[in-house]
Each structure stands twice: as structure tokens, then as C-alpha cells.
Scaffold this motif. Structure first.
Motif, PDB file in Angstrom:
ATOM      1  N   MET A 156       0.672  -1.286  -0.047  1.00 26.65           N
ATOM      2  CA  MET A 156      -0.102   0.050   0.092  1.00 26.65           C
ATOM      3  C   MET A 156       0.821   1.488  -0.188  1.00 26.65           C
ATOM      4  N   THR A 157       2.032   1.043   0.559  1.00 31.53           N
ATOM      5  CA  THR A 157       3.082   2.267   0.364  1.00 31.53           C
ATOM      6  C   THR A 157       4.497   1.778   0.690  1.00 31.53           C
ATOM      7  N   ASP A 158       5.479   2.588   0.219  1.00 25.61           N
ATOM      8  CA  ASP A 158       6.754   1.920   0.789  1.00 25.61           C
ATOM      9  C   ASP A 158       7.302   2.332   2.041  1.00 25.61           C
ATOM     10  N   VAL A 159       6.459   3.222   2.809  1.00 26.70           N
ATOM     11  CA  VAL A 159       6.806   3.764   3.897  1.00 26.70           C
ATOM     12  C   VAL A 159       6.418   2.954   4.937  1.00 26.70           C
ATOM     13  N   PRO A 160       7.367   2.377   6.184  1.00 24.20           N
ATOM     14  CA  PRO A 160       6.792   1.638   6.935  1.00 24.20           C
ATOM     15  C   PRO A 160       5.607   2.261   8.002  1.00 24.20           C
ATOM     16  N   VAL A 161       4.537   1.575   8.072  1.00 26.51           N
ATOM     17  CA  VAL A 161       3.365   1.904   8.969  1.00 26.51           C
ATOM     18  C   VAL A 161       3.172   0.924   9.820  1.00 26.51           C
ATOM     19  N   ALA A 162       2.967   1.034  11.172  1.00 30.34           N
ATOM     20  CA  ALA A 162       2.561   0.022  12.021  1.00 30.34           C
ATOM     21  C   ALA A 162       1.236   0.055  12.487  1.00 30.34           C
ATOM     22  N   THR A 212       2.300   5.036  -3.962  1.00 24.99           N
ATOM     23  CA  THR A 212       3.418   4.813  -4.848  1.00 24.99           C
ATOM     24  C   THR A 212       3.161   4.995  -6.237  1.00 24.99           C
ATOM     25  N   PRO A 213       4.245   5.489  -7.102  1.00 25.88           N
ATOM     26  CA  PRO A 213       3.561   5.656  -8.550  1.00 25.88           C
ATOM     27  C   PRO A 213       2.957   4.244  -9.103  1.00 25.88           C
ATOM     28  N   GLU A 214       3.365   3.049  -8.970  1.00 24.22           N
ATOM     29  CA  GLU A 214       2.997   2.156  -9.153  1.00 24.22           C
ATOM     30  C   GLU A 214       1.615   1.894  -9.147  1.00 24.22           C
ATOM     31  N   ILE A 215       1.100   2.247  -7.785  1.00 29.97           N
ATOM     32  CA  ILE A 215      -0.366   2.382  -7.390  1.00 29.97           C
ATOM     33  C   ILE A 215      -0.992   3.397  -8.238  1.00 29.97           C
ATOM     34  N   VAL A 247      -4.211   2.556 -10.539  1.00 27.15           N
ATOM     35  CA  VAL A 247      -5.865   2.882 -10.245  1.00 27.15           C
ATOM     36  C   VAL A 247      -5.996   3.709 -11.634  1.00 27.15           C
ATOM     37  N   ARG A 248      -5.274   4.335 -12.199  1.00 24.56           N
ATOM     38  CA  ARG A 248      -5.519   5.469 -13.092  1.00 24.56           C
ATOM     39  C   ARG A 248      -6.019   4.471 -14.378  1.00 24.56           C
TER      40      ARG A 248
END
Ligand code: FO1
Length: 314
Positions: A135-141, A181-184, A188-189
Motif C-alpha cells: 500500500m506504500t513503501d513507507v513503514p506503517v505499524a 507509490t507511482p505504481e499504485i 488505479v488510473r
């Protein structure tokens, strides 16, 4: 299927993986993108563990342990025995073969690879053609405030305490720094359909929707945006969805999930056992959503897409 839409599917772990499996069987690889919750991810014995990404990857590659729904079929736990001999009391069941995934992921992580890139390498190596995106490259906890033990990291709540503590609230640590992310954005587009799998709305889907910019990215698309119910007959198929709804004092029906997703969705699929329920949405249907065999996973995927194909223009 005589219609070949580009499908973006939002999921957590086991329940969502079953729908991803069905969709992967009836679409060509470039038509399917699976966006996966990473709020369950954590560091354990120095390794980066991404349970939902691995559940999706192992399910799509046909390697998953079908009894648990996660981990690798036929895996052993000799490494855990060795840890016990050294005085540890391991509470997270890391299989010997599963460890290979965590070792490589962690090495690439320390080399500076993004989680999107790491996941791409792992899925390609296992022969998966569709895109599996964190869902993102940033760590989320995901952090769970419990009545009994205060705030617990997700896996300590879920696995170590077997999701028994009473939930008071859920916090997504690091979410404000997360980025789509750019891939997401690209997926979606290009999507013709956005699906939300029958995953836990509070623990699995909400982290994805909470990535800054994600809701706007999804709702900007005037296309079918459909969630599949995680609640059948007032019960969750697996895991703590129903328990959490009770603890948050929410009515234990699929309609609560419809309300929770709000404007993110414009269509909803109830289970056929909940015939009497109808969403206050442009589109709702009831289907057999209990995916307890490979045939039923394919059937639900096909029924979903055929129903959506026949929608009148939005
Ligand atoms: N779930 C458990 O209930 N117990 C475990 O010991 C466990 C180990 C485990 C190892 C690797 C992996 O990819 C998943 C694992 N899971 C385990 C499942 C997982 O932690 C949860 O089901 C998800 O995080 C919830 O979506």
C-alpha cells in the motif's frame, strides 16, 4: 469471461488472497493489480516480516499452506526448535522455508530497495504474473489499544495474544509520512474496476485507505468501486472482524461495513445468506461469497465481474 477489465483489488491477508486467486485465474496477468495492507508488517529477530504480502504471494503461486491460509505448505520449524534450545520462546511461527523470503527481503531492504521493488522480485521469482503492490513503501505499524495490556503492536495483539484482548482503538503509526507509490497511481488510473476484498475493514482495508492521497485517488475514478462483504450472517468467516465490531459497539451486519466504506464504494456484494440486506448504494447484489474451495473462488470472481459488466453506465 468475455470482458477483460483492468482490475485493482485491495486486500489484507487470507480472505482477500482467496479472491485474488480467483481473479488471477480468469484474468490475464497484466489486468490484475493487488494492493496489499502493510500495517501488519514488523521486525522480528532482525528480519522484516510482511505477513499479508506473503499470504498473497504464496496463495497466488500455489505454495500456500491451505490449512492455515498463510505460510508455506509442508514447511518445517527446525529453526524455531534451535531458537528454543538457545533459551528463546518463539511466539511467531516462522517456517524454515518461509525464512528464506524474510532473509532475502531484509537483505534487499538494507541494500536500499523499496518494498515495491522487493515484492516484485519475490513474486516474479515465484512465477506470479500480476502486480502485487504494498500500500506504500513507507513503514506503517498498526497499533492496537487494548483494555487489558495497553497499546500493543499488531502481531503481539493478533498472534501472541490470539486477538483475545478487547480493542479500544486502532492507531496507524507512521501513516502521516506514508505516500501512495507511482505504481499504485498508474494501476488505479488504468483501472476499469476497483474491488475491496472480504478482508477485515478495520485492520486490513482501513490502513490502505488511510495512506494520504489514497481515498482521493480511488474516488476520483468514476468506475465501479465494489466491496465484497467480510460478514456472513452476523459472523466473520475468519479472524476478529465480528469481535472488533462488537467491541466498537457497531451493529453486527454487513450494512455496518457499507457505512464504514462510505463514499469509497458505489457497489457492495452481500452474501446470499443475507438476502434481506440491501445497501443504500447505486448497486448491490448477493452472491455466494464463502470461498471454501478453488472452484468457489473462481466462481465468485467470475460472478462479480459479470455482474459489474452489466451495470448501466455510472
Ligand atoms: N498467524 C498466526 O496466527 N500465528 C502465527 O504464528 C503466524 C505466523 C506467520 C508467519 C508468517 C506469515 O506470513 C504469517 C503468519 N501468521 C501467523 C499470519 C499473520 O500474522 C496474520 O494472519 C495476519 O497478519 C493477519 O492478516
Amino acid at each position: 469471461l468475455d470482458w477483460k477489465p483492468n482490475v485493482v483489488l485491495l486486500v489484507g491477508g487470507v480472505g482477500g488472497a482467496k479472491l485474488a486467486y480467483g481473479l488471477e485465474k480468469i484474468l490475464s496477468p497484466e489486468q490484475l493489480t493487488v494492493i496489499v495492507n502493510t500495517g501488519d508488517d514488523f521486525w522480528h529477530y532482525g528480519l522484516r516480516i510482511c505477513p499479508d504480502l506473503d499470504t498473497i504471494t504464496y496463495t497466488l503461486s500455489g505454495l500456500v499452506d491451505t490449512v492455515n491460509g498463510w505460510g508455506l505448505a509442508g514447511d518445517t520449524t527446525i529453526t524455531l526448535d534451535a531458537l528454543r534450545r538457545l533459551g528463546e520462546t518463539p511466539w511467531f511461527r516462522l517456517g524454515d522455508q518461509d525464512l528464506a523470503t524474510h532473509i532475502l527481503r531484509t537483505q534487499w531492504w538494507h541494500e536500499g530497495c523499496s518494498l515495491t521493488e522487493i515484492t516484485g522480485r519475490l513474486t516474479s521469482a515465484l512465477g506470479i504474473g500480476c502486480a502485487v503492490l504494498p500500500m506504500t513503501d513507507v513503514p506503517v505499524a498498526t497499533m492496537i489499544a487494548t483494555r487489558e495490556h495497553g497499546e500493543l503492536p499488531f502481531q503481539v495483539y493478533f498472534v501472541k495474544n490470539r486477538w483475545q484482548p478487547v480493542i479500544q482503538s486502532i492507531r496507524l503509526d507512521g501513516i502521516e509520512r506514508a505516500r501512495v507509490t507511482p505504481e499504485i497511481v498508474r494501476a488505479v488510473r488504468a483501472a476499469d474496476v476497483i474491488l475491496i476484498g472480504p478482508s477485515n475493514p478495520w485492520l486490513s482495508i482501513n490502513p490502505i485507505l488511510s495512506v494520504p492521497g489514497m481515498r482521493e485517488l480511488l474516488t476520483a475514478r468514476q468506475i465501479p468501486r465494489v466491496a465484497v462483504t467480510p460478514i456472513i450472517n452476523g459472523k466473520a468467516v475468519k479472524g476478529p472482524t465480528a469481535k472488533i465490531m462488537q467491541e466498537l459497539s457497531l451493529p453486527l451486519t454487513a450494512e455496518t461495513v457499507v457505512d464504514y466504506y462510505g463514499e469509497v464504494i458505489n457497489g457492495f456484494v452481500f452474501d446470499e445468506r443475507d438476502q434481506n440486506l440491501r445497501a443504500s448504494l447505486p448497486y448491490s447484489a448477493s452472491m455466494d461469497t464463502l470461498m471454501d474451495s478453488d472452484e468457489k473462488r473462481l466462481a465468485l470472481a467470475r460472478n462479480l465481474l459479470e455482474w459489474i459488466r452489466d451495470w448501466k453506465r455510472l
